[in-house]
Design an enzyme around this catalytic site. Structure first.
Site, PDB file in Angstrom:
ATOM      1  N   ARG A  36      28.696  37.318  29.917  1.00 26.26           N
ATOM      2  CA  ARG A  36      30.018  37.273  29.322  1.00 26.26           C
ATOM      3  C   ARG A  36      30.599  35.870  29.160  1.00 26.26           C
ATOM      4  O   ARG A  36      31.126  35.529  28.096  1.00 26.26           O
ATOM      5  CB  ARG A  36      31.003  38.111  30.176  1.00 26.26           C
ATOM      6  CG  ARG A  36      30.627  39.578  30.310  1.00 26.26           C
ATOM      7  CD  ARG A  36      30.523  40.299  28.967  1.00 26.26           C
ATOM      8  NE  ARG A  36      31.768  40.243  28.214  1.00 26.26           N
ATOM      9  CZ  ARG A  36      32.754  41.124  28.319  1.00 26.26           C
ATOM     10  NH1 ARG A  36      32.624  42.156  29.167  1.00 26.26           N
ATOM     11  NH2 ARG A  36      33.849  41.016  27.602  1.00 26.26           N
ATOM     12  N   CYS A  45      23.551  29.795  37.644  1.00 23.57           N
ATOM     13  CA  CYS A  45      23.061  30.706  36.602  1.00 23.57           C
ATOM     14  C   CYS A  45      23.277  32.156  37.027  1.00 23.57           C
ATOM     15  O   CYS A  45      22.337  32.927  37.211  1.00 23.57           O
ATOM     16  CB  CYS A  45      21.584  30.442  36.333  1.00 23.57           C
ATOM     17  SG  CYS A  45      21.259  28.805  35.626  1.00 23.57           S
ATOM     18  N   ASP A  60      24.765  36.146  36.825  1.00 24.47           N
ATOM     19  CA  ASP A  60      24.709  37.214  35.838  1.00 24.47           C
ATOM     20  C   ASP A  60      25.958  37.245  34.960  1.00 24.47           C
ATOM     21  O   ASP A  60      25.872  37.447  33.750  1.00 24.47           O
ATOM     22  CB  ASP A  60      24.531  38.559  36.564  1.00 24.47           C
ATOM     23  CG  ASP A  60      24.491  39.730  35.604  1.00 24.47           C
ATOM     24  OD1 ASP A  60      23.561  39.793  34.786  1.00 24.47           O
ATOM     25  OD2 ASP A  60      25.406  40.581  35.668  1.00 24.47           O
ATOM     26  N   ILE A  61      27.149  37.048  35.567  1.00 26.88           N
ATOM     27  CA  ILE A  61      28.393  37.067  34.794  1.00 26.88           C
ATOM     28  C   ILE A  61      28.405  35.940  33.770  1.00 26.88           C
ATOM     29  O   ILE A  61      28.946  36.081  32.669  1.00 26.88           O
ATOM     30  CB  ILE A  61      29.625  36.983  35.720  1.00 26.88           C
ATOM     31  CG1 ILE A  61      30.925  37.212  34.943  1.00 26.88           C
ATOM     32  CG2 ILE A  61      29.685  35.641  36.446  1.00 26.88           C
ATOM     33  CD1 ILE A  61      31.068  38.583  34.361  1.00 26.88           C
ATOM     34  N   ALA A  62      27.790  34.817  34.104  1.00 27.43           N
ATOM     35  CA  ALA A  62      27.698  33.706  33.153  1.00 27.43           C
ATOM     36  C   ALA A  62      26.816  34.086  31.968  1.00 27.43           C
ATOM     37  O   ALA A  62      27.165  33.838  30.806  1.00 27.43           O
ATOM     38  CB  ALA A  62      27.150  32.464  33.844  1.00 27.43           C
ATOM     39  N   TRP A  63      25.682  34.696  32.246  1.00 29.77           N
ATOM     40  CA  TRP A  63      24.740  35.073  31.189  1.00 29.77           C
ATOM     41  C   TRP A  63      25.344  36.137  30.264  1.00 29.77           C
ATOM     42  O   TRP A  63      25.230  36.046  29.043  1.00 29.77           O
ATOM     43  CB  TRP A  63      23.461  35.612  31.831  1.00 29.77           C
ATOM     44  CG  TRP A  63      22.435  36.109  30.861  1.00 29.77           C
ATOM     45  CD1 TRP A  63      22.298  37.385  30.372  1.00 29.77           C
ATOM     46  CD2 TRP A  63      21.386  35.343  30.246  1.00 29.77           C
ATOM     47  NE1 TRP A  63      21.235  37.464  29.514  1.00 29.77           N
ATOM     48  CE2 TRP A  63      20.647  36.224  29.412  1.00 29.77           C
ATOM     49  CE3 TRP A  63      20.981  34.011  30.323  1.00 29.77           C
ATOM     50  CZ2 TRP A  63      19.541  35.811  28.668  1.00 29.77           C
ATOM     51  CZ3 TRP A  63      19.885  33.600  29.583  1.00 29.77           C
ATOM     52  CH2 TRP A  63      19.174  34.492  28.769  1.00 29.77           C
ATOM     53  N   LEU A  76      29.166  30.235  40.751  1.00 29.67           N
ATOM     54  CA  LEU A  76      28.383  30.326  41.983  1.00 29.67           C
ATOM     55  C   LEU A  76      28.919  31.437  42.893  1.00 29.67           C
ATOM     56  O   LEU A  76      30.065  31.874  42.750  1.00 29.67           O
ATOM     57  CB  LEU A  76      28.455  28.998  42.738  1.00 29.67           C
ATOM     58  CG  LEU A  76      27.801  27.789  42.080  1.00 29.67           C
ATOM     59  CD1 LEU A  76      28.194  26.505  42.809  1.00 29.67           C
ATOM     60  CD2 LEU A  76      26.283  27.954  42.057  1.00 29.67           C
ATOM     61  N   TYR A 125      33.511  55.464  37.540  1.00 32.59           N
ATOM     62  CA  TYR A 125      34.246  54.321  37.002  1.00 32.59           C
ATOM     63  C   TYR A 125      35.708  54.674  36.725  1.00 32.59           C
ATOM     64  O   TYR A 125      36.033  55.726  36.187  1.00 32.59           O
ATOM     65  CB  TYR A 125      33.598  53.839  35.701  1.00 32.59           C
ATOM     66  CG  TYR A 125      34.321  52.670  35.084  1.00 32.59           C
ATOM     67  CD1 TYR A 125      34.090  51.379  35.540  1.00 32.59           C
ATOM     68  CD2 TYR A 125      35.247  52.867  34.061  1.00 32.59           C
ATOM     69  CE1 TYR A 125      34.770  50.305  34.983  1.00 32.59           C
ATOM     70  CE2 TYR A 125      35.926  51.800  33.498  1.00 32.59           C
ATOM     71  CZ  TYR A 125      35.683  50.525  33.964  1.00 32.59           C
ATOM     72  OH  TYR A 125      36.361  49.462  33.426  1.00 32.59           O
ATOM     73  N   LYS A 144      36.340  34.051  39.857  1.00 33.35           N
ATOM     74  CA  LYS A 144      37.147  34.553  40.963  1.00 33.35           C
ATOM     75  C   LYS A 144      36.230  35.174  42.024  1.00 33.35           C
ATOM     76  O   LYS A 144      35.106  35.617  41.697  1.00 33.35           O
ATOM     77  CB  LYS A 144      38.180  35.554  40.458  1.00 33.35           C
ATOM     78  CG  LYS A 144      37.599  36.775  39.727  1.00 33.35           C
ATOM     79  CD  LYS A 144      37.132  37.835  40.701  1.00 33.35           C
ATOM     80  CE  LYS A 144      36.326  38.910  40.037  1.00 33.35           C
ATOM     81  NZ  LYS A 144      35.559  39.703  40.992  1.00 33.35           N
TER      82      LYS A 144
END
Length: 343
Positions: free
Chosen positions: A20, A13, A15-18, A75, A236, A98
């Site tokens: 995007r 779980c 952050d990138i999964a949540w 993960l 950035y 990645k």
């Protein structure tokens, strides 16, 4: 395989999964999220409440389910070799964040394992699935900039205070693994795999024990060069440019464009400057589509195979070059489970 939607389970779980990846997976018409696993039951429940499926306590329990055709693995990198390997050995296709692993040896083993079992294994370098890069390649092929001579690429963003894996050396953190891989992959995309590493500098935050910035100079046998810069302590910047014998083509938001962004390709030649505005595109959705097409119809993907191995080898060469030059660079984090093997 089930003839209906591609049934996907999620290992972790992150952050990138949540933010995007799971929104893109849940929105695909041929995908059904069936289960989301975490070592923390509360996290799994929170993700399921938003995206659907069933919460699962522990990664092994998800791989024991009969309603999972493929898995998405967000993960920390130090767990990839073990759990991507387990997923492949269980007969599941895999889309992994990645970098695929912390070393070329582990990456080669996983790619070989997937090939031996006839399974799809894609590394989610989603930026590669955005059509703006194909447009750059088309312009080069058309001779718009003449013969390519040099690629320059920069990707950096300000420091983060949220304690992400980026700053944890035990989890495979560091700017090279998190950020530097993007300019390196752009160099491979446009200049090919025969790149030699001529120079590297990695700046290490001694308090955290991770590299926070870097630069590299690469060259191929013909003398074409790549000048790459990255970091996590900068304003950035996310761009690259190809400079040729007759002109220059630049992308100004190359690696992390939003789904609403209309990319602009800037072309500079001796007699004029031109800007091409391209359609907006969600590269997370494009990467998910590439995975589904690969699993369902065997459509080759830029996110798989030898290109993934070449990327891992180049990252290893960059890391070794920094160490050989006497820089304070730590080695790649070994996995606790060792080689993923092919059994």
């Amino acid at each position: 395989m089930n003839s209906g939607p591609l049934r996907i389970g999620v290992l972790g779980c992150a952050d990138i999964a949540w933010r995007r990846a799971l929104p893109a997976l849940a929105a695909h018409p041929d995908v059904r999220l069936t289960a989301i696993a975490s070592r923390d039951p509360a996290k799994a429940a929170r993700f399921v409440e938003r995206f659907g499926g069933e919460p699962v306590h522990g990664y092994e329990a998800l791989l024991d389910r009969a309603d999972v055709d493929a898995v998405y693995v967000p993960l920390p990198v130090h767990l990839h070799a073990e759990w991507v390997g387990r997923a492949l050995r269980s007969g599941r296709h895999v889309l992994a964040e990645k970098p695929l692993t912390a070393s070329a040896v582990e990456t080669e083993a996983l790619v070989a394992l997937a090939a031996s079992r006839g399974l799809a294994l894609l590394e989610n370098f989603m930026f590669l699935c955005h059509s703006q890069h194909a447009r750059i390649r088309d312009l080069v092929a058309e001779g718009v900039i003449g013969e390519p001579r040099t690629l320059t690429a920069e990707f950096a963003f300000p420091p983060s205070a949220d304690g992400r894996n980026l700053y944890d050396p035990g989890l495979g953190g560091g700017a090279l693994a998190e950020v530097g891989v993007y300019p390196l992959r752009a160099a491979l995309l446009h200049l090919g795999s025969a790149l030699d590493v001529l120079g590297v500098h990695l700046r290490v935050d001694e308090a955290r024990g991770v590299d926070v910035a870097g630069a590299a100079l690469l060259a191929d046998p013909s003398g074409r060069t790549a000048h790459l810069t990255w970091g996590v302590e900068h304003a950035y910047r996310s761009r690259y440019a190809l400079w040729g014998s007759a002109g220059r083509a630049e992308l100004t938001w190359a690696f992390t464009p939003s789904a609403a962004h209309r990319p602009v390709v800037r072309i500079e030649r001796q007699d004029h400057v031109e800007e091409l505005t391209l359609p907006a595109e969600d590269h997370f959705a494009s990467a998910v589509g590439s995975f589904v097409d690969r699993v369902r119809d065997g459509v080759p993907s830029v996110l798989e195979g030898e290109a993934v191995v070449e990327q891992a080898r180049l990252v290893d060469r960059v890391r070794r070059h920094a160490a050989d030059a006497g820089g304070p660079v730590r080695p790649a984090v070994p996995t606790s489970a060792g080689s993923p093997g092919t059994s």
